[in-house]
Design a protein around this motif. Structure first.
Motif, mmCIF file in Angstrom:
data_model
loop_
_atom_site.group_PDB
_atom_site.id
_atom_site.type_symbol
_atom_site.label_atom_id
_atom_site.label_comp_id
_atom_site.label_asym_id
_atom_site.label_seq_id
_atom_site.Cartn_x
_atom_site.Cartn_y
_atom_site.Cartn_z
ATOM 1 N N TYR A 1 15.958 25.555 70.421
ATOM 2 C CA TYR A 1 16.019 26.883 71.027
ATOM 3 C C TYR A 1 16.048 27.923 69.916
ATOM 4 N N GLY A 2 15.405 29.063 70.161
ATOM 5 C CA GLY A 2 15.538 30.191 69.251
ATOM 6 C C GLY A 2 16.812 30.946 69.569
ATOM 7 N N ILE A 3 17.132 31.911 68.730
ATOM 8 C CA ILE A 3 18.330 32.706 68.955
ATOM 9 C C ILE A 3 18.051 34.134 68.521
ATOM 10 N N SER A 4 18.505 35.096 69.297
ATOM 11 C CA SER A 4 18.315 36.501 68.958
ATOM 12 C C SER A 4 19.318 36.921 67.894
ATOM 13 N N GLU A 5 19.013 38.020 67.215
ATOM 14 C CA GLU A 5 19.956 38.527 66.216
ATOM 15 C C GLU A 5 21.291 38.893 66.865
ATOM 16 N N GLU A 6 21.232 39.490 68.054
ATOM 17 C CA GLU A 6 22.462 39.894 68.737
ATOM 18 C C GLU A 6 23.346 38.691 69.041
ATOM 19 N N ARG A 7 22.738 37.620 69.562
ATOM 20 C CA ARG A 7 23.535 36.436 69.890
ATOM 21 C C ARG A 7 24.036 35.744 68.634
ATOM 22 N N LEU A 8 23.212 35.749 67.602
ATOM 23 C CA LEU A 8 23.644 35.117 66.346
ATOM 24 C C LEU A 8 24.874 35.840 65.791
ATOM 25 N N ARG A 9 24.857 37.160 65.820
ATOM 26 C CA ARG A 9 26.004 37.915 65.309
ATOM 27 C C ARG A 9 27.236 37.710 66.198
ATOM 28 N N THR A 10 26.995 37.546 67.498
ATOM 29 C CA THR A 10 28.114 37.264 68.410
ATOM 30 C C THR A 10 28.759 35.926 68.057
ATOM 31 N N LEU A 11 27.931 34.917 67.812
ATOM 32 C CA LEU A 11 28.451 33.607 67.428
ATOM 33 C C LEU A 11 29.178 33.683 66.087
ATOM 34 N N ALA A 12 28.583 34.389 65.121
ATOM 35 C CA ALA A 12 29.204 34.494 63.796
ATOM 36 C C ALA A 12 30.581 35.140 63.890
ATOM 37 N N ALA A 13 30.707 36.170 64.725
ATOM 38 C CA ALA A 13 32.013 36.808 64.914
ATOM 39 C C ALA A 13 32.991 35.839 65.561
ATOM 40 N N HIS A 14 32.502 35.036 66.525
ATOM 41 C CA HIS A 14 33.347 34.046 67.184
ATOM 42 C C HIS A 14 33.817 32.986 66.184
ATOM 43 N N ALA B 1 20.978 37.253 56.132
ATOM 44 C CA ALA B 1 19.851 36.367 55.827
ATOM 45 C C ALA B 1 19.510 35.480 57.020
ATOM 46 N N MET B 2 20.516 34.993 57.714
ATOM 47 C CA MET B 2 20.276 34.159 58.892
ATOM 48 C C MET B 2 19.639 34.973 60.015
ATOM 49 N N ALA C 1 17.684 37.598 59.617
ATOM 50 C CA ALA C 1 16.288 37.802 59.223
ATOM 51 C C ALA C 1 15.481 36.533 59.470
ATOM 52 N N MET C 2 16.094 35.393 59.205
ATOM 53 C CA MET C 2 15.442 34.107 59.433
ATOM 54 C C MET C 2 15.201 33.894 60.923
ATOM 55 N N ALA C 3 16.163 34.259 61.742
ATOM 56 C CA ALA C 3 16.024 34.099 63.191
ATOM 57 C C ALA C 3 14.849 34.901 63.716
ATOM 58 N N VAL C 4 14.650 36.094 63.159
ATOM 59 C CA VAL C 4 13.529 36.942 63.584
ATOM 60 C C VAL C 4 12.203 36.290 63.217
ATOM 61 N N THR C 5 12.095 35.751 61.990
ATOM 62 C CA THR C 5 10.823 35.183 61.551
ATOM 63 C C THR C 5 10.483 33.888 62.271
ATOM 64 N N VAL C 6 11.478 33.057 62.582
ATOM 65 C CA VAL C 6 11.160 31.789 63.250
ATOM 66 C C VAL C 6 10.846 31.996 64.729
ATOM 67 N N ARG C 7 11.204 33.160 65.265
ATOM 68 C CA ARG C 7 10.866 33.481 66.653
ATOM 69 C C ARG C 7 9.609 34.348 66.753
ATOM 70 N N GLY C 8 9.181 34.910 65.607
ATOM 71 C CA GLY C 8 8.092 35.871 65.621
ATOM 72 C C GLY C 8 6.718 35.233 65.520
ATOM 73 N N LYS C 9 5.783 36.032 65.042
ATOM 74 C CA LYS C 9 4.385 35.609 64.937
ATOM 75 C C LYS C 9 4.251 34.418 63.992
ATOM 76 N N SER C 10 3.447 33.444 64.370
ATOM 77 C CA SER C 10 3.258 32.248 63.560
ATOM 78 C C SER C 10 2.442 32.575 62.314
ATOM 79 N N GLY C 11 2.682 31.823 61.240
ATOM 80 C CA GLY C 11 1.941 32.009 60.001
ATOM 81 C C GLY C 11 0.597 31.301 60.043
#
Length: 285
Positions: free
Chosen positions: A51-64, A75-76, A78-88
């Motif tokens: 599953y992918g994860i949004s930046e908002e949810r990732l930050r929610t988990l990190a705070a938890h 960095a994570m 930014a990584m979440a955005v690229t792995v969910r974004g346009k393919s290379g």
């Protein structure tokens, strides 16, 4: 959205980092699943890269998880955005080339910097097309002509990582044995050495040679590529094997390979001395 059936190496890596944060917080997957409302399966799929994860949810988990490493978290995200974004561009080869080759191109494209050590082959990012063809011609069983050309095209496109924006630094430590190999014959070998010399003119490319006469040298026989992430925790080591590449990201192993590369650098000639050495080799071959 159904889970990914074949997540990429970077998708898997992001999931692994999420798992490390959870385990550092002393929480079970079930506990976190209840917190998010999706149960244990949701966390298992997130941490496996399915599953992918949004930046908002990732930050929610990190705070938890009480994660206070702002650089790692950024960095994570930014990584979440690229792995969910346009393919290379490498995704064009999915189903044609082995997934490991696609993952390597993906990692090189997103690396902040790269270091490599090779004892018997010229690093792929430094190879000419004729050298590539000569290497691939040694495959057993022989590659069909169309497949061989696809392999050459893919490797050639990977070399763009040395010039594309943002420009990253690349250091290759190459043993004299690899430089003296005459894959494709003398003409191809000379052209290959001249190509390396041209690349070493770039400010971001450093080539160091380990000569046969290096005293006390007992380097690794395995080719090593160290791909730096935006933060050290996201570094990756790629090792060549007979049938595929191996990716390593455990902190103890990353530390070990940094030391290995440092020792190989200590055994090598300085960059300018390495250029002089290669100029002499061009005349000898």
């Amino acid at each position: 959205m159904p889970p990914r059936s074949n997540p990429t190496a970077r998708q898997v890596r992001l999931g692994s980092e999420l798992r490390r944060l959870r385990e550092a917080a002393g929480m079970s997957a079930s506990e976190v699943g209840d917190f998010l409302g999706g149960g244990h399966p949701q966390i298992s799929n997130l941490e496996a890269g399915r599953y992918g994860i949004s930046e908002e949810r990732l930050r929610t988990l990190a705070a938890h998880y009480s994660c206070d490493d702002a650089a790692l978290l950024d960095a994570m995200c930014a990584m979440a955005v690229t792995v969910r974004g346009k393919s290379g561009w490498w995704e064009e080869y999915r189903g044609v080339l082995a997934p490991g080759l696609l993952d390597l191109a993906d990692l090189e494209h997103h690396a902040a910097a790269m270091r490599a050590y090779h004892i018997s082959h010229i690093p792929g990012l430094l190879q000419t097309e004729d050298h590539m063809r000569a290497i691939f011609a040694y495959s057993t069983p022989p590659l069909p002509p169309d497949t061989l050309e696809v392999r050459v095209e893919h490797r050639r496109r990977r070399s763009a990582a040395l010039a594309e924006e943002p420009v990253r630094e690349y250091e290759a430590i190459v043993h004299e044995a690899a430089l003296r190999m005459r894959f494709g014959g003398r003409k191809v070998a000379r052209a290959q050495l001249r190509h390396i010399l041209e690349l070493s003119d770039r400010w971001n490319v450093t080539i160091r040679v380990v000569p046969f006469e290096a005293d006390g040298f007992a380097g690794s026989g395995t080719s090593i590529t160290y791909l730096e992430g935006a933060v050290r925790q996201l570094d990756t080591v790629q090792l060549d094997s007979e049938h595929d590449s191996i990716l390593v990201d455990a902190e103890a192993q990353l530390k070990r390979y940094r030391k290995v590369l440092d020792r190989m650098r200590d055994a090598s000639l300085a960059a300018e001395d390495s250029r002089d050495f290669m100029h002499r080799l061009v005349c000898e071959i």
